[in-house]
Design a protein around this motif. Structure first.
Motif, PDB file in Angstrom:
ATOM      1  N   ASP A 100       0.808  -1.224   0.000  1.00  0.00           N
ATOM      2  CA  ASP A 100       0.000   0.000   0.000  1.00  0.00           C
ATOM      3  C   ASP A 100       0.837   1.267   0.000  1.00  0.00           C
ATOM      4  O   ASP A 100       0.302   2.358   0.221  1.00  0.00           O
ATOM      5  CB  ASP A 100      -0.927   0.015   1.225  1.00  0.00           C
ATOM      6  CG  ASP A 100      -2.074  -0.975   1.097  1.00  0.00           C
ATOM      7  OD1 ASP A 100      -2.416  -1.325  -0.049  1.00  0.00           O
ATOM      8  OD2 ASP A 100      -2.606  -1.397   2.140  1.00  0.00           O
ATOM      9  N   LYS A 101       2.123   1.164  -0.243  1.00  0.00           N
ATOM     10  CA  LYS A 101       2.995   2.339  -0.139  1.00  0.00           C
ATOM     11  C   LYS A 101       2.495   3.493  -0.993  1.00  0.00           C
ATOM     12  O   LYS A 101       2.239   4.602  -0.506  1.00  0.00           O
ATOM     13  CB  LYS A 101       4.426   1.935  -0.530  1.00  0.00           C
ATOM     14  CG  LYS A 101       5.493   2.979  -0.218  1.00  0.00           C
ATOM     15  CD  LYS A 101       5.804   3.941  -1.336  1.00  0.00           C
ATOM     16  CE  LYS A 101       6.965   4.851  -0.981  1.00  0.00           C
ATOM     17  NZ  LYS A 101       7.204   5.911  -1.960  1.00  0.00           N
ATOM     18  N   LYS A 103      -0.379   3.823  -2.696  1.00  0.00           N
ATOM     19  CA  LYS A 103      -1.795   4.141  -2.474  1.00  0.00           C
ATOM     20  C   LYS A 103      -1.981   5.049  -1.273  1.00  0.00           C
ATOM     21  O   LYS A 103      -2.712   6.050  -1.333  1.00  0.00           O
ATOM     22  CB  LYS A 103      -2.585   2.841  -2.284  1.00  0.00           C
ATOM     23  CG  LYS A 103      -4.072   3.043  -2.029  1.00  0.00           C
ATOM     24  CD  LYS A 103      -4.773   1.694  -1.865  1.00  0.00           C
ATOM     25  CE  LYS A 103      -6.265   1.879  -1.587  1.00  0.00           C
ATOM     26  NZ  LYS A 103      -6.948   0.564  -1.429  1.00  0.00           N
ATOM     27  N   ARG A 104      -1.324   4.749  -0.152  1.00  0.00           N
ATOM     28  CA  ARG A 104      -1.482   5.546   1.064  1.00  0.00           C
ATOM     29  C   ARG A 104      -0.900   6.949   0.874  1.00  0.00           C
ATOM     30  O   ARG A 104      -1.453   7.927   1.363  1.00  0.00           O
ATOM     31  CB  ARG A 104      -0.787   4.851   2.239  1.00  0.00           C
ATOM     32  CG  ARG A 104      -1.380   3.498   2.607  1.00  0.00           C
ATOM     33  CD  ARG A 104      -2.774   3.646   3.212  1.00  0.00           C
ATOM     34  NE  ARG A 104      -2.722   4.428   4.441  1.00  0.00           N
ATOM     35  CZ  ARG A 104      -3.586   5.386   4.750  1.00  0.00           C
ATOM     36  NH1 ARG A 104      -4.580   5.688   3.913  1.00  0.00           N
ATOM     37  NH2 ARG A 104      -3.476   6.038   5.877  1.00  0.00           N
ATOM     38  N   GLN A 105       0.206   7.039   0.150  1.00  0.00           N
ATOM     39  CA  GLN A 105       0.818   8.353  -0.045  1.00  0.00           C
ATOM     40  C   GLN A 105       0.015   9.215  -1.018  1.00  0.00           C
ATOM     41  O   GLN A 105      -0.122  10.421  -0.809  1.00  0.00           O
ATOM     42  CB  GLN A 105       2.263   8.189  -0.519  1.00  0.00           C
ATOM     43  CG  GLN A 105       3.168   7.612   0.572  1.00  0.00           C
ATOM     44  CD  GLN A 105       4.632   7.575   0.180  1.00  0.00           C
ATOM     45  OE1 GLN A 105       4.965   7.401  -0.998  1.00  0.00           O
ATOM     46  NE2 GLN A 105       5.516   7.719   1.155  1.00  0.00           N
ATOM     47  N   SER A 107      -3.183   9.016  -1.403  1.00  0.00           N
ATOM     48  CA  SER A 107      -4.365   9.412  -0.638  1.00  0.00           C
ATOM     49  C   SER A 107      -4.076  10.640   0.218  1.00  0.00           C
ATOM     50  O   SER A 107      -4.886  11.571   0.292  1.00  0.00           O
ATOM     51  CB  SER A 107      -4.826   8.249   0.240  1.00  0.00           C
ATOM     52  OG  SER A 107      -5.919   8.620   1.061  1.00  0.00           O
ATOM     53  N   SER A 121       7.423   8.736   4.813  1.00  0.00           N
ATOM     54  CA  SER A 121       6.809   7.824   5.788  1.00  0.00           C
ATOM     55  C   SER A 121       7.874   7.185   6.681  1.00  0.00           C
ATOM     56  O   SER A 121       9.076   7.392   6.508  1.00  0.00           O
ATOM     57  CB  SER A 121       6.030   6.726   5.057  1.00  0.00           C
ATOM     58  OG  SER A 121       6.920   5.840   4.407  1.00  0.00           O
ATOM     59  N   LEU A 203       3.776  10.896   6.843  1.00  0.00           N
ATOM     60  CA  LEU A 203       2.733   9.883   6.934  1.00  0.00           C
ATOM     61  C   LEU A 203       3.208   8.837   7.943  1.00  0.00           C
ATOM     62  O   LEU A 203       4.123   8.064   7.656  1.00  0.00           O
ATOM     63  CB  LEU A 203       2.499   9.235   5.571  1.00  0.00           C
ATOM     64  CG  LEU A 203       1.462   8.110   5.510  1.00  0.00           C
ATOM     65  CD1 LEU A 203       0.095   8.582   6.007  1.00  0.00           C
ATOM     66  CD2 LEU A 203       1.358   7.565   4.088  1.00  0.00           C
ATOM     67  N   GLU A 205       3.244   5.899   8.992  1.00  0.00           N
ATOM     68  CA  GLU A 205       3.021   4.478   8.766  1.00  0.00           C
ATOM     69  C   GLU A 205       4.283   3.872   8.170  1.00  0.00           C
ATOM     70  O   GLU A 205       4.992   4.536   7.398  1.00  0.00           O
ATOM     71  CB  GLU A 205       1.844   4.252   7.801  1.00  0.00           C
ATOM     72  CG  GLU A 205       0.520   4.801   8.288  1.00  0.00           C
ATOM     73  CD  GLU A 205      -0.580   4.605   7.252  1.00  0.00           C
ATOM     74  OE1 GLU A 205      -0.401   3.725   6.376  1.00  0.00           O
ATOM     75  OE2 GLU A 205      -1.586   5.329   7.308  1.00  0.00           O
ATOM     76  N   LEU A 207       5.919   1.943   5.472  1.00  0.00           N
ATOM     77  CA  LEU A 207       5.500   1.608   4.111  1.00  0.00           C
ATOM     78  C   LEU A 207       6.617   1.018   3.258  1.00  0.00           C
ATOM     79  O   LEU A 207       6.370   0.619   2.120  1.00  0.00           O
ATOM     80  CB  LEU A 207       4.939   2.858   3.419  1.00  0.00           C
ATOM     81  CG  LEU A 207       3.653   3.439   4.043  1.00  0.00           C
ATOM     82  CD1 LEU A 207       3.247   4.722   3.336  1.00  0.00           C
ATOM     83  CD2 LEU A 207       2.521   2.416   3.983  1.00  0.00           C
TER      84      LEU A 207
END
Length: 752
Positions: A100-101, A103-105, A107, A121, A203, A205, A207
């Motif tokens: 999800d690296k 995708k999350r960034q 977003s 991250s 971020l 998280e 990732l």
């Protein structure tokens, strides 16, 4: 660009990466965000086509290009230029993205109010050699202090480039990765992006997962990496000077401490000096305001006008007052020569063991011994005894009360006095850089010594030369002593060559430890008298040395001594790499490594070696406590350790007769000594010691293996070296030679 669904270009630079590349590409293709292109740039790999075969096996799923080797920055830049995406995501060939690296960034990027944003991250780090996983989370950010947060993160190197999502447009504005940098091209760009006003958004998280291993550039090119980091941080500090000097004092102190723990020296010293300079200006402003409270309005106006014209004018008054006190308490002293037949002014590095051992030979000769430290630090080596030492300011710290030394200067007691001394010295240095030459000149005129003896060229010698050129022919007889690097190394540097030649033309007598350096002095214009060639540190109490030796054959010893000099001239790191190659032999025979006088870079490399090989290593830093004692070990403690060692390694690019070599020979340890350090004038290569190239770990490894496996070699060498010590290093005999050394100068008409 579609702001909701931007295209992301994942750029993977690779060089000889067949061991990890497949995992990296798979993680890029496995991203849950679908608008992704993967670009693999082969930076001229030379692994028989293995890297290329892996990349080409993915066919049209990736874009693959190959180029001549130019470094990771050049490969990244090629990938960025080829990229069709709106954002760049860098992935090293030995790291992997979590699914999800991207995708999350993306977003988080959508929620930003502007496009000049870089997302970064947290990450996990896998220590390959230990097979351990570490979590690297950024958790100490302070609200409402964005710029301070970012500068702290960048100076502490806590951001990982592969955790970022970067707008492609920024490269056109700020520039690409610097291809002149081998290991710091990433942080060089991050500092530039911050300076250009790009916002870094965290971020919180994990990732990505990165690998730590021995083949990484920061480790395989460690010396280059240290130099690049030093230069980068000095440049970055200048870029953000106004912001950094407003940080709370404890944060600046913590930052400097962190940099020094990372084996850096130039950058933290530069930051510390710059912050102090800013503090002095503020100090002067506050001082003016306090001063003005007690004067008339007219005088207040005059002072404030002076301050507005330039703060440098006000400290001149302070400087004159300080000089009055220094002249009163340092140089306006009563000199009683009635009980002294001769007097010597030593211009020295006072914290050096060389200085202490040399001068201590003459404390019972009835001579008047004056020690003028070329560096105005307020400290002396704890073994220096029964002399008069001249400082501008001194305190309790750095002074051995039992030494019998007499200190001339302004005494500033307690720790607050140390702060005041640093402040006052720095003011003098800032507004009157030649103040130490002025003080030496006043001292010589007041004492009128028989001899001025400068011990070392680049600091003590250059200072003496500055004073000598003011005196002219009225200057006393001058002995210039050359230490290991003074001519052999610095004589090769263009900025030093004319000063060295001028020094040798002006001094009357020249002393050194190597016949090699006599030749070099003559080649550089010396026409005076060469004094006898023998060690500048005096001799040894051989009876005591024999008692300190571990009983039994040398071949039964299980200790290795390594002199821990690094940075500009030392190459202890190369020796550690050689020892790492011998880890099998060391562990099999339960050897312990002792590293003494270790500089910051060597401490770092030693800790890394201990963690990756489980070899038993003890490290004694060059300065155990800068406030109390210059060395972590006394010389007797070092001798005792040499007396327990099978081999002793001294590895650097330039030296004279190193104390460590003589220590080893006296204590029976087999010497492994680098070329360029006059070892060949003391032992026979291959018989009583081994000479190695300082920058060749393979050659050093071969020497270590030979010394660790050939019992007959080390046992015979110890016996021969002990006879050499009896002939050339006995304290009583060398002390007599040293007394004759000065007697020749006192009474002779030689020289100029």
């Amino acid at each position: 660009m579609d702001l909701n669904y931007p295209i992301i270009s994942i750029v993977i630079p690779v060089y000889n990466g067949s061991n990890y590349l497949q995992a990296a590409i798979d993680s890029a293709l496995a991203q849950t965000y679908r608008d992704v292109e993967v670009i693999v740039v082969n930076d001229g790999s030379c692994d028989e086509g293995k890297t290329e075969a892996i990349a080409q096996s993915y066919g049209a799923r990736i874009r693959y290009v190959s180029k001549e080797n130019g470094g990771v920055a050049s490969a990244l830049n090629m990938g960025i230029r080829l990229a069709q995406g709106d954002y760049i995501s860098w992935l090293s060939h030995d790291d992997i993205y979590l699914p999800d690296k991207v995708k999350r960034q993306v977003s988080l990027m959508r929620r930003q109010t502007h496009q000049r944003v870089i997302i970064y991250s947290d990450y996990e780090a896998l220590h390959v050699d230990k097979d351990k996983l570490f979590s690297c989370k950024i958790s100490h950010l302070t609200p409402d202090n964005y710029l301070r947060n970012m500068l702290q993160l960048l100076f502490r190197s806590e951001l990982h480039g592969c955790s970022m999502l970067i707008p492609k447009d920024c490269f056109e504005e700020v520039g690409f990765f610097s291809e002149q940098l081998r290991t710091t091209q990433d942080y060089d760009l991050w500092f530039k992006l911050l300076r250009y006003g790009y916002e870094f958004v965290h971020l919180p998280e994990v990732l990505i997962r990165v690998r730590w291993h021995q083949n990484q550039g920061t480790l395989s090119m460690f010396d280059i990496h240290v130099r690049e980091v030093e230069n980068l941080y000095v440049w970055a500090f200048d870029q953000f000077r106004k912001e950094i000097i407003t940080f709370p004092a404890e944060e600046i102190h913590d930052l400097i401490t962190v940099l020094r723990r990372r084996t850096l020296k130039i950058a933290p010293d530069y930051i510390a000096a710059s912050v102090r300079s800013a503090d002095y200006k503020l100090f002067c402003k506050l001082g003016i305001r306090l001063l003005c409270r007690n004067f008339t309005d007219r005088f207040k106006a005059l002072i404030m006008k002076t301050a507005s014209v330039g703060l440098y004018l006000v400290p001149q008054v302070v400087q004159n007052w300080i000089f009055y006190l220094i002249d009163r308490y340092v140089f306006f002293i009563k000199i009683d020569r009635t009980n002294h037949s001769r007097s010597i002014v030593f211009v020295v590095l006072p914290e050096s063991l060389h200085t202490a051992r040399w001068i201590n030979q003459f404390i019972d000769q009835g001579w008047d011994l004056h020690v003028f430290p070329a560096l105005d630090t307020g400290k002396v080596h704890p073994e220096l005894k029964n002399t008069t030492v001249y400082y501008s300011f001194y305190g309790d710290i750095g002074i051995n009360e039992k030494s019998g030394n007499r200190y001339q200067g302004i005494y500033l007691p307690t720790s607050m006095g140390v702060f005041a001394a640093v402040l006052l010295r720095s003011l003098l240095q800032r507004f009157y850089p030649s103040y130490r030459a002025h003080q030496l000149s006043r001292l010589i005129r007041r004492i009128n010594p028989d001899v001025v003896h400068s011990m070392e060229f680049q600091i003590a010698g250059y200072l003496t030369l500055e004073v000598r050129e003011v005196f002219g022919k009225e200057f006393p007889k001058w002995i210039a002593t050359n230490w290991g690097n003074d001519i052999y190394l610095y004589g090769k540097l263009h900025q030093h060559q004319p000063i060295i030649r001028r020094l040798l033309e002006c001094c009357d007598y020249y002393s050194c430890e190597c016949n090699r350096d006599v030749v070099l002095a003559r080649e550089n214009g010396f026409k005076g008298v060469v004094l006898p060639v023998f060690p500048n540190t005096g001799g040894y109490d051989l009876a005591l040395a024999k008692k300190l030796q571990h009983p039994g054959p040398i071949s039964e010893r299980r200790l290795i001594m390594l002199k821990g000099y690094g940075l500009e001239r030392g190459r202890a790191v190369s020796a550690l790499r050689a020892l790492e190659r011998c880890a099998d032999l060391l562990k099999e025979n339960n050897y312990q490594i002792v590293i003494y006088l270790a500089s910051h870079d060597v401490i770092f490399a030693a800790n890394l070696l201990a963690s990756t090989t489980d070899v038993d290593i003890r490290v004694f830093p060059f300065s155990a406590d800068a406030g109390r004692q210059h060395y972590a070990l006394s010389h007797e403690e070092i001798l005792r350790l040499h007396g327990q060692a099978r081999i002793s390694i001294n590895n650097n690019i330039s030296d004279g007769i190193a104390i460590s070599l003589l220590d080893a020979m006296v204590m029976g340890s087999f010497p492994i000594h680098s070329c360029g350090a006059c070892g060949d004038e003391w032992f026979d290569d291959g018989i009583t010691g081994l000479i190695v190239s300082p920058n060749d770990p393979e050659e050093i490894e071969a020497a270590i293996r030979k010394a660790l496996t050939d019992d007959d070699l080390v046992n015979k060498a110890a016996a021969i070296n002990w006879n050499t010590a009896l002939e050339r290093l006995d304290y009583t005999e060398l002390r007599e030679l040293s007394v004759q050394f000065y007697s020749r100068v006192f009474t002779g008409s030689e020289g100029r």
